[in-house]
Write a protein that holds these residues in place. Structure first.
Motif, PDB file in Angstrom:
ATOM      1  N   GLU A  42      85.511  55.788  25.106  1.00  0.00           N
ATOM      2  CA  GLU A  42      85.184  56.379  23.698  1.00  0.00           C
ATOM      3  C   GLU A  42      85.944  55.609  22.548  1.00  0.00           C
ATOM      4  N   ARG A 193      84.002  49.335  24.011  1.00  0.00           N
ATOM      5  CA  ARG A 193      83.655  50.659  24.512  1.00  0.00           C
ATOM      6  C   ARG A 193      82.699  50.731  25.637  1.00  0.00           C
ATOM      7  N   CYS A 213      82.540  56.258  15.628  1.00  0.00           N
ATOM      8  CA  CYS A 213      83.125  57.159  16.660  1.00  0.00           C
ATOM      9  C   CYS A 213      82.561  58.124  17.235  1.00  0.00           C
ATOM     10  N   ASP A 214      82.837  58.312  18.574  1.00  0.00           N
ATOM     11  CA  ASP A 214      82.450  59.462  19.298  1.00  0.00           C
ATOM     12  C   ASP A 214      82.884  60.738  18.945  1.00  0.00           C
ATOM     13  N   ARG A 215      84.202  60.741  18.654  1.00  0.00           N
ATOM     14  CA  ARG A 215      84.831  61.880  18.104  1.00  0.00           C
ATOM     15  C   ARG A 215      85.981  61.592  17.269  1.00  0.00           C
ATOM     16  N   THR A 229      83.092  66.031  17.718  1.00  0.00           N
ATOM     17  CA  THR A 229      81.985  65.015  17.721  1.00  0.00           C
ATOM     18  C   THR A 229      81.750  65.038  15.984  1.00  0.00           C
TER      19      THR A 229
END
Length: 257
Positions: A42, A193, A213-215, A229
Protein backbone atom coordinates in the motif's frame (compact mmCIF):
# COMPACT_ATOMS: atom_id res chain seq x y z
CA UNK A 1 4.83 -3.34 8.23
CA UNK A 2 5.40 0.04 9.86
CA UNK A 3 4.05 0.53 13.36
CA UNK A 4 4.32 4.01 14.85
CA UNK A 5 3.19 3.94 18.46
CA UNK A 6 2.57 7.16 20.44
CA UNK A 7 5.42 8.99 18.73
CA UNK A 8 6.38 12.31 20.30
CA UNK A 9 9.30 14.47 19.21
CA UNK A 10 10.23 17.61 21.13
CA UNK A 11 12.96 20.02 20.05
CA UNK A 12 14.77 22.33 22.47
CA UNK A 13 14.96 25.92 21.21
CA UNK A 14 17.90 28.22 21.72
CA UNK A 15 17.46 31.99 21.90
CA UNK A 16 18.14 32.45 18.19
CA UNK A 17 15.49 29.87 17.28
CA UNK A 18 13.02 31.46 19.69
CA UNK A 19 13.57 34.77 17.98
CA UNK A 20 13.20 33.30 14.50
CA UNK A 21 9.99 31.51 15.48
CA UNK A 22 8.77 34.53 17.48
CA UNK A 23 8.02 32.42 20.56
CA UNK A 24 9.02 32.53 24.23
CA UNK A 25 8.80 28.79 24.79
CA UNK A 26 12.09 26.94 25.19
CA UNK A 27 10.85 23.86 23.36
CA UNK A 28 8.77 22.95 20.34
CA UNK A 29 6.55 19.88 20.12
CA UNK A 30 6.95 18.82 16.49
CA UNK A 31 4.98 15.56 16.78
CA UNK A 32 2.62 14.64 19.59
CA UNK A 33 1.41 11.13 20.48
CA UNK A 34 1.18 9.98 16.85
CA UNK A 35 0.15 6.38 16.10
CA UNK A 36 -0.29 4.86 12.64
CA UNK A 37 0.15 1.46 10.99
CA UNK A 38 1.09 0.96 7.32
CA UNK A 39 1.24 -2.40 5.56
CA UNK A 40 2.92 -4.07 2.62
CA UNK A 41 1.42 -3.42 -0.78
CA UNK A 42 0.00 0.00 0.00
CA UNK A 43 0.87 3.66 -0.37
CA UNK A 44 0.24 5.45 2.90
CA UNK A 45 0.13 9.23 2.80
CA UNK A 46 0.92 11.75 5.54
CA UNK A 47 -0.98 14.94 4.76
CA UNK A 48 -0.37 18.31 6.32
CA UNK A 49 0.79 21.86 5.83
CA UNK A 50 4.44 22.89 6.01
CA UNK A 51 5.55 22.54 9.62
CA UNK A 52 2.79 20.09 10.54
CA UNK A 53 5.25 17.37 11.62
CA UNK A 54 5.33 15.18 8.51
CA UNK A 55 9.08 15.43 7.88
CA UNK A 56 9.92 14.94 11.56
CA UNK A 57 7.82 11.77 11.59
CA UNK A 58 9.54 10.39 8.50
CA UNK A 59 13.00 11.26 9.83
CA UNK A 60 12.25 9.38 13.04
CA UNK A 61 11.07 6.47 10.90
CA UNK A 62 14.27 6.60 8.85
CA UNK A 63 16.39 6.53 12.08
CA UNK A 64 17.72 10.05 11.42
CA UNK A 65 16.02 11.37 14.54
CA UNK A 66 15.48 9.73 17.91
CA UNK A 67 11.93 9.96 19.28
CA UNK A 68 11.47 11.81 22.54
CA UNK A 69 8.96 9.13 23.50
CA UNK A 70 7.01 6.34 21.84
CA UNK A 71 8.49 3.81 19.44
CA UNK A 72 8.58 2.88 15.78
CA UNK A 73 8.83 -0.66 14.42
CA UNK A 74 9.78 -1.53 10.83
CA UNK A 75 8.97 -5.18 10.16
CA UNK A 76 9.39 -5.82 13.87
CA UNK A 77 12.70 -3.93 14.20
CA UNK A 78 12.87 -0.98 16.58
CA UNK A 79 14.27 2.17 14.93
CA UNK A 80 16.28 3.01 18.07
CA UNK A 81 17.42 -0.41 19.26
CA UNK A 82 17.80 -2.00 15.82
CA UNK A 83 18.75 1.01 13.72
CA UNK A 84 21.17 -0.84 11.41
CA UNK A 85 18.59 -3.53 10.62
CA UNK A 86 15.98 -0.87 9.90
CA UNK A 87 18.29 1.03 7.56
CA UNK A 88 18.92 -2.14 5.59
CA UNK A 89 15.19 -2.46 4.87
CA UNK A 90 14.32 1.11 3.94
CA UNK A 91 14.95 3.61 1.18
CA UNK A 92 14.59 7.25 2.21
CA UNK A 93 14.24 10.13 -0.21
CA UNK A 94 13.75 13.77 0.68
CA UNK A 95 13.86 16.82 -1.55
CA UNK A 96 16.55 18.08 0.82
CA UNK A 97 18.83 15.21 -0.17
CA UNK A 98 22.07 16.61 -1.58
CA UNK A 99 24.17 14.40 -3.83
CA UNK A 100 27.87 15.23 -3.99
CA UNK A 101 28.13 17.74 -6.87
CA UNK A 102 31.51 16.44 -8.06
CA UNK A 103 30.39 12.89 -8.78
CA UNK A 104 28.19 11.37 -11.48
CA UNK A 105 24.92 9.43 -11.00
CA UNK A 106 26.72 6.35 -12.32
CA UNK A 107 29.44 6.57 -9.67
CA UNK A 108 27.08 7.44 -6.81
CA UNK A 109 24.61 4.64 -7.47
CA UNK A 110 27.41 2.06 -7.53
CA UNK A 111 29.02 3.60 -4.42
CA UNK A 112 25.80 3.39 -2.40
CA UNK A 113 25.16 -0.13 -3.67
CA UNK A 114 28.50 -1.17 -2.20
CA UNK A 115 27.68 0.62 1.06
CA UNK A 116 24.63 -1.62 1.29
CA UNK A 117 26.84 -4.68 0.85
CA UNK A 118 25.46 -5.61 -2.55
CA UNK A 119 27.38 -7.87 -4.92
CA UNK A 120 28.77 -6.16 -8.03
CA UNK A 121 26.62 -8.10 -10.49
CA UNK A 122 23.47 -7.20 -8.55
CA UNK A 123 24.48 -3.54 -8.44
CA UNK A 124 24.90 -3.53 -12.22
CA UNK A 125 21.52 -5.23 -12.71
CA UNK A 126 19.64 -2.84 -10.41
CA UNK A 127 21.40 0.15 -11.93
CA UNK A 128 20.34 -0.88 -15.45
CA UNK A 129 16.73 -1.27 -14.31
CA UNK A 130 16.58 2.11 -12.57
CA UNK A 131 18.53 4.01 -15.23
CA UNK A 132 16.35 2.61 -18.00
CA UNK A 133 13.10 3.39 -16.20
CA UNK A 134 14.03 6.98 -15.35
CA UNK A 135 16.03 7.72 -18.50
CA UNK A 136 19.22 8.34 -16.54
CA UNK A 137 21.56 6.83 -19.14
CA UNK A 138 21.57 10.10 -21.08
CA UNK A 139 23.22 11.95 -18.19
CA UNK A 140 24.73 9.07 -16.17
CA UNK A 141 28.32 10.31 -16.61
CA UNK A 142 27.64 14.01 -15.99
CA UNK A 143 28.58 15.58 -12.69
CA UNK A 144 25.63 16.22 -10.37
CA UNK A 145 26.33 19.96 -10.38
CA UNK A 146 25.59 19.99 -14.13
CA UNK A 147 22.17 18.38 -13.77
CA UNK A 148 18.72 19.98 -13.76
CA UNK A 149 16.44 19.67 -10.74
CA UNK A 150 14.50 16.86 -12.38
CA UNK A 151 17.66 14.96 -13.30
CA UNK A 152 18.96 15.30 -9.75
CA UNK A 153 15.69 13.95 -8.37
CA UNK A 154 15.82 10.94 -10.67
CA UNK A 155 19.42 10.27 -9.67
CA UNK A 156 18.46 10.60 -5.99
CA UNK A 157 15.70 8.04 -6.43
CA UNK A 158 18.15 5.60 -8.03
CA UNK A 159 20.61 6.12 -5.14
CA UNK A 160 17.83 5.63 -2.55
CA UNK A 161 16.45 2.48 -4.14
CA UNK A 162 19.55 0.73 -5.49
CA UNK A 163 19.34 -1.92 -2.73
CA UNK A 164 15.71 -2.75 -3.58
CA UNK A 165 14.33 -1.94 -0.10
CA UNK A 166 11.13 -3.43 1.30
CA UNK A 167 9.98 -0.08 2.68
CA UNK A 168 10.17 3.20 0.75
CA UNK A 169 9.94 6.53 2.59
CA UNK A 170 9.42 9.58 0.38
CA UNK A 171 9.20 13.09 1.84
CA UNK A 172 7.39 15.40 -0.61
CA UNK A 173 8.59 13.36 -3.63
CA UNK A 174 7.34 15.69 -6.38
CA UNK A 175 7.86 19.15 -4.86
CA UNK A 176 9.63 21.45 -7.31
CA UNK A 177 9.51 19.00 -10.21
CA UNK A 178 8.14 19.66 -13.67
CA UNK A 179 5.00 17.75 -14.66
CA UNK A 180 6.84 15.14 -16.74
CA UNK A 181 9.35 14.26 -14.02
CA UNK A 182 6.63 14.31 -11.35
CA UNK A 183 4.58 11.86 -13.41
CA UNK A 184 7.57 9.52 -13.77
CA UNK A 185 8.00 9.54 -9.99
CA UNK A 186 4.33 8.88 -9.18
CA UNK A 187 4.09 6.13 -11.82
CA UNK A 188 7.11 4.45 -10.25
CA UNK A 189 5.50 4.58 -6.82
CA UNK A 190 2.52 2.73 -8.28
CA UNK A 191 4.88 0.14 -9.78
CA UNK A 192 6.55 -0.37 -6.40
CA UNK A 193 3.14 -0.94 -4.85
CA UNK A 194 2.42 -3.62 -7.48
CA UNK A 195 5.63 -5.33 -6.36
CA UNK A 196 4.25 -5.53 -2.83
CA UNK A 197 6.43 -2.78 -1.39
CA UNK A 198 5.27 -0.55 1.45
CA UNK A 199 5.46 3.12 0.52
CA UNK A 200 4.92 5.88 3.05
CA UNK A 201 5.03 9.42 1.71
CA UNK A 202 4.31 12.94 2.87
CA UNK A 203 2.61 15.54 0.72
CA UNK A 204 0.65 18.75 0.93
CA UNK A 205 -0.65 18.26 -2.62
CA UNK A 206 -4.17 16.86 -2.19
CA UNK A 207 -4.63 15.85 -5.83
CA UNK A 208 -1.46 13.78 -5.59
CA UNK A 209 -2.72 12.03 -2.46
CA UNK A 210 -6.08 11.27 -4.11
CA UNK A 211 -4.40 9.64 -7.11
CA UNK A 212 -1.77 7.67 -5.20
CA UNK A 213 -2.69 6.83 -1.63
CA UNK A 214 -4.60 3.79 -0.42
CA UNK A 215 -4.86 5.31 3.05
CA UNK A 216 -3.95 8.65 4.54
CA UNK A 217 -3.40 10.28 7.90
CA UNK A 218 -3.84 14.03 8.31
CA UNK A 219 -1.52 15.82 10.74
CA UNK A 220 -2.31 19.26 12.15
CA UNK A 221 0.17 20.95 14.49
CA UNK A 222 1.94 17.65 15.14
CA UNK A 223 -1.21 15.67 15.98
CA UNK A 224 -3.08 13.11 13.92
CA UNK A 225 -6.63 14.34 13.38
CA UNK A 226 -7.86 11.91 10.72
CA UNK A 227 -6.97 8.52 9.24
CA UNK A 228 -8.56 6.19 6.72
CA UNK A 229 -9.06 5.48 3.04
CA UNK A 230 -9.85 8.41 0.76
CA UNK A 231 -13.57 7.44 0.52
CA UNK A 232 -13.77 7.11 4.32
CA UNK A 233 -12.20 10.51 4.89
CA UNK A 234 -14.43 12.18 2.31
CA UNK A 235 -17.55 10.57 3.74
CA UNK A 236 -16.77 11.76 7.27
CA UNK A 237 -16.09 15.27 5.98
CA UNK A 238 -19.29 15.31 3.92
CA UNK A 239 -17.52 16.26 0.68
CA UNK A 240 -16.20 14.65 -2.50
CA UNK A 241 -13.06 16.82 -2.55
CA UNK A 242 -9.99 15.96 -0.47
CA UNK A 243 -8.75 19.55 -0.40
CA UNK A 244 -12.08 20.65 1.07
CA UNK A 245 -11.97 17.80 3.58
CA UNK A 246 -8.48 18.83 4.65
CA UNK A 247 -9.50 22.47 5.01
CA UNK A 248 -12.41 21.49 7.25
CA UNK A 249 -10.05 19.50 9.47
CA UNK A 250 -7.62 22.41 9.62
CA UNK A 251 -10.43 24.79 10.55
CA UNK A 252 -11.47 22.47 13.34
CA UNK A 253 -8.07 21.56 14.77
CA UNK A 254 -5.57 24.18 13.58
CA UNK A 255 -4.31 26.97 15.80
CA UNK A 256 -4.90 29.48 13.03
CA UNK A 257 -6.31 29.50 9.53
Amino acid sequence: MIEIENLTKIYKLNKKQQKELKVKETQKIAVSDLSITAREGEIFGLLGTNGAGKTTTLRCLATLLRPTSGRILVNGCDTVKDGEKVRGQIGFLTNEMKLDPQFSPDYLVEFFGRLHGMEENLIKKRKRELFEYFGIDAFAEKRVEELSTGMKQKASIAVSLIHDPKVIIFDEPTTGLDIITARAVTDYLKELRKQGKLIIMSTHIMSEAEKLCDRIATIVDGKKVEEGTIPEVLARAGTDDLEEAFFKLYQRYGKAV
